[in-house]
Design a protein around this motif. Structure first.
Motif, PDB file in Angstrom:
ATOM      1  N   GLY A 111       0.816  -1.214   0.000  1.00 47.00           N
ATOM      2  CA  GLY A 111       0.000   0.000   0.000  1.00 47.00           C
ATOM      3  C   GLY A 111       0.849   1.263   0.000  1.00 47.00           C
ATOM      4  O   GLY A 111       0.571   2.227  -0.726  1.00 47.00           O
ATOM      5  N   ALA A 112       1.915   1.246   0.797  1.00 50.28           N
ATOM      6  CA  ALA A 112       2.800   2.411   0.859  1.00 50.28           C
ATOM      7  C   ALA A 112       3.529   2.626  -0.462  1.00 50.28           C
ATOM      8  O   ALA A 112       3.677   3.762  -0.931  1.00 50.28           O
ATOM      9  N   LEU A 113       3.991   1.530  -1.070  1.00 53.52           N
ATOM     10  CA  LEU A 113       4.674   1.632  -2.359  1.00 53.52           C
ATOM     11  C   LEU A 113       3.746   2.174  -3.442  1.00 53.52           C
ATOM     12  O   LEU A 113       4.148   2.997  -4.270  1.00 53.52           O
ATOM     13  N   THR A 258       4.093   8.681   6.383  1.00 48.44           N
ATOM     14  CA  THR A 258       4.563   9.096   7.699  1.00 48.44           C
ATOM     15  C   THR A 258       6.070   8.860   7.802  1.00 48.44           C
ATOM     16  O   THR A 258       6.675   8.179   6.961  1.00 48.44           O
ATOM     17  N   SER A 259       6.670   9.380   8.862  1.00 48.71           N
ATOM     18  CA  SER A 259       8.116   9.203   9.051  1.00 48.71           C
ATOM     19  C   SER A 259       8.477   7.725   9.218  1.00 48.71           C
ATOM     20  O   SER A 259       9.503   7.257   8.703  1.00 48.71           O
ATOM     21  N   ARG A 266      12.848   2.868   3.379  1.00 49.94           N
ATOM     22  CA  ARG A 266      14.311   2.946   3.239  1.00 49.94           C
ATOM     23  C   ARG A 266      14.950   1.591   3.541  1.00 49.94           C
ATOM     24  O   ARG A 266      15.856   1.139   2.833  1.00 49.94           O
ATOM     25  N   TRP A 267      14.472   0.940   4.607  1.00 49.47           N
ATOM     26  CA  TRP A 267      15.019  -0.365   4.956  1.00 49.47           C
ATOM     27  C   TRP A 267      14.661  -1.420   3.915  1.00 49.47           C
ATOM     28  O   TRP A 267      15.456  -2.332   3.642  1.00 49.47           O
ATOM     29  N   VAL A 268      13.478  -1.311   3.343  1.00 47.00           N
ATOM     30  CA  VAL A 268      13.087  -2.221   2.256  1.00 47.00           C
ATOM     31  C   VAL A 268      14.031  -2.023   1.070  1.00 47.00           C
ATOM     32  O   VAL A 268      14.457  -2.984   0.420  1.00 47.00           O
ATOM     33  N   THR A 325       6.982  -0.134  11.238  1.00 49.19           N
ATOM     34  CA  THR A 325       5.768   0.694  11.280  1.00 49.19           C
ATOM     35  C   THR A 325       4.812   0.276  12.395  1.00 49.19           C
ATOM     36  O   THR A 325       3.843   0.981  12.671  1.00 49.19           O
ATOM     37  N   GLY A 326       5.061  -0.869  13.018  1.00 50.43           N
ATOM     38  CA  GLY A 326       4.208  -1.320  14.108  1.00 50.43           C
ATOM     39  C   GLY A 326       3.056  -2.199  13.671  1.00 50.43           C
ATOM     40  O   GLY A 326       2.231  -2.607  14.491  1.00 50.43           O
TER      41      GLY A 326
END
Length: 511
Positions: A111-113, A258-259, A266-268, A325-326
């Motif tokens: 979803g973020a991508l 979000t941050s 970034r880690w991905v 992200t939790g």
């Protein structure tokens, strides 16, 4: 007050709507495959009784239709029913890939991508990029079907467009552009090997390189993307209009990341670069540990095991992103995400059970072999010049694709007939192979025999529960027809200009 003028439907709209209505009147796809299986059993008995047969082009042995409504047939049906299901080629691929993709999806990584992609990319290029990505995805075997087709729907949904149009565009690239690519994929050495074996019938010293069609395939990649974009925007999208289904806010939110989400991405990226670095380390050196047993790149376990790589990569990225992200707090959350992903495959497994029986019965009966050989012999008797001959051959291969799904199985049958025949007429095995690929690719998207057809139905039903075979065929038929015509025009231009098909692939053969 002025009267409202209704827009007159075009002939194309009327025709495709008719195809959809007729197709969707049919029973549930799973039941339909069951009915097809019964029909094959009946036809196997009828054609066996009439003595229908063909002569194998390489062994000269008679191919007879096998009666499955017999004691031997009944034994095979009962003893191999489970085997047909569990050995159905796409099933393992889909299940394993979905477990990894499920982690990426449930962690909200996908979803973020998508949000990042939609926010960054011009809307006018989305369709072109999706189709082009679909074509290129074929280098990784069947990953495009599993990952890109549903992703196309989600991307269009987020972009406030009809998700089925996005799925159709992705499916057109993945399946309609199956033989085109910018990179040599697993299908290239497979077909080249079969073509070389067929060429040996005439010339024992002839070799066919996997890159023999490369130039033509590169040009075809951009042709498919451009033509597919035109079909999507001018024919398919207007038919669907605006999406009226219920969509959760989570599916279409386009707010900035979000941050924590940015940190997760970034880690991905770091993990993905690490995977790429390992791949380069294992492939580039001549003795690299990821090369094939023969030291070749094309036999690399990285290509053969691409679904396992997808599972490991997507799963790792999903877990890391979810932890940052939790979304994933404990191991139970991770296992639960994989379980939820597996649950979504329920309808697909039902379809696969019946589809697998149908395909198995069709193969056992030899009906497909007899139809293909007799049809090929009929074309051989027409005595056409090169352009109409090759165009007829492409059309024939496209029609055969509707009754035989496997590209390699069809070519294993057709190559021994057509490669020697065209060599004796002065045309190269590489030319015969590329024409076969045109016909095979163009009709993939409307062939119920295509292994992933049942999965595409399930994808469509996510946004339209009434979607069936008619919906898929009517949606994809414009792509199939335009791809075939465009490819035939490209082929005619290639033949007229005399351009080589690849680094080692000319157009002509001298006895």
């Amino acid at each position: 007050m002025g009267s409202v003028v209704k827009k007159k439907k075009s002939f194309v709209d009327v025709f495709l709507n008719g195809v959809e209505r007729v197709g969707n009147v049919l029973p549930h796809p799973a039941l339909l495959f069951g009915i097809f299986a019964v029909i094959v059993l009946i036809f196997s008995a009828l054609f066996a009784w009439t003595g229908a047969s063909a002569v194998h082009p390489t062994t000269d042995e008679a191919i007879n239709v096998v009666n499955l409504l017999s004691v031997e047939g009944l034994r095979r049906i009962l003893t191999e029913m489970v085997k047909n299901f569990t050995n159905f080629a796409p099933m393992g691929i889909v299940v394993v890939a979905m477990l990894g993709i499920g982690l990426a999806e449930k962690s909200d990584l996908i979803g973020a991508l998508i949000r990042k992609l939609v926010l960054a990319a011009p809307k006018g290029l989305l369709t072109f990029v999706i189709i082009l990505a679909g074509v290129i995805s074929n280098v990784a075997s069947s990953v495009g079907y599993v990952l890109l087709v549903p992703l196309g729907g989600v991307i269009f949904l987020v972009a406030k467009r009809h998700p089925l149009v996005g799925m159709a565009a992705a499916f057109a690239g993945v399946s309609g552009g199956f033989s085109a690519n910018l990179i040599i994929g697993t299908i290239d050495p497979l077909l080249a090997g079969l073509t070389e074996e067929a060429a040996h019938i005439v010339d024992k010293t002839y070799t066919v390189n996997p890159v023999s069609n490369y130039y033509f395939m590169v040009v075809s990649t951009f042709m498919v993307a451009l033509v597919g974009t035109w079909v999507t925007e001018k024919i398919v999208a207007p038919r669907f209009g605006e999406y009226k289904g219920e969509v959760s806010e989570e599916e279409t939110r386009l707010d900035e990341l979000t941050s924590n989400e940015k940190k997760g991405l970034r880690w991905v990226g770091i993990i993905s670069m690490l995977f790429i670095a390992i791949g380069v380390w294992g492939l580039v050196p001549a003795d690299g540990f990821l090369r094939g047993a023969d030291g070749q790149l094309l036999t690399s376990p990285l290509l053969k095991g691409v679904v396992a790589v997808l599972f490991i990569w997507a799963g790792t990225c999903g877990v890391v992103y979810g932890k940052i992200t939790g979304t994933f707090k404990t191991d139970k959350d991770i296992m639960g995400a994989m379980g939820e992903s597996a649950k979504s495959l329920g309808p697909y497994l039902v379809l696969v059970f019946f589809a697998a029986q149908f395909v198995a019965y069709f193969n056992w009966s030899n009906l497909g072999l007899v139809l293909a050989v007799n049809g090929a012999n009929a074309i051989n008797s027409l005595n056409l010049s090169v352009i109409p001959l090759m165009l007829m051959f492409a059309l024939f291969c496209g029609m055969i694709n509707l009754v035989m799904g496997s590209a390699s199985a069809k070519w294993a049958l057709l190559a021994p007939i057509f490669v020697p025949m065209f060599m004796m007429l002065g045309y190269s095995p590489e030319l015969t192979q590329v024409v076969y690929r045109i016909g095979d690719s163009a009709t993939n998207i409307i062939s119920p025999m295509m292994s992933f057809f049942a999965l595409i139905i399930v994808y469509f039903q996510k946004y339209d529960e009434k979607a069936g075979i008619g919906t898929i065929v009517s949606t994809m038929l414009p792509y199939s027809m335009v791809f075939l015509v465009s490819w035939m025009i490209l082929l005619a231009i290639w033949l007229l200009t005399g351009l080589p098909l690849g680094p080692t692939g000319g157009l002509h053969y001298s006895m």
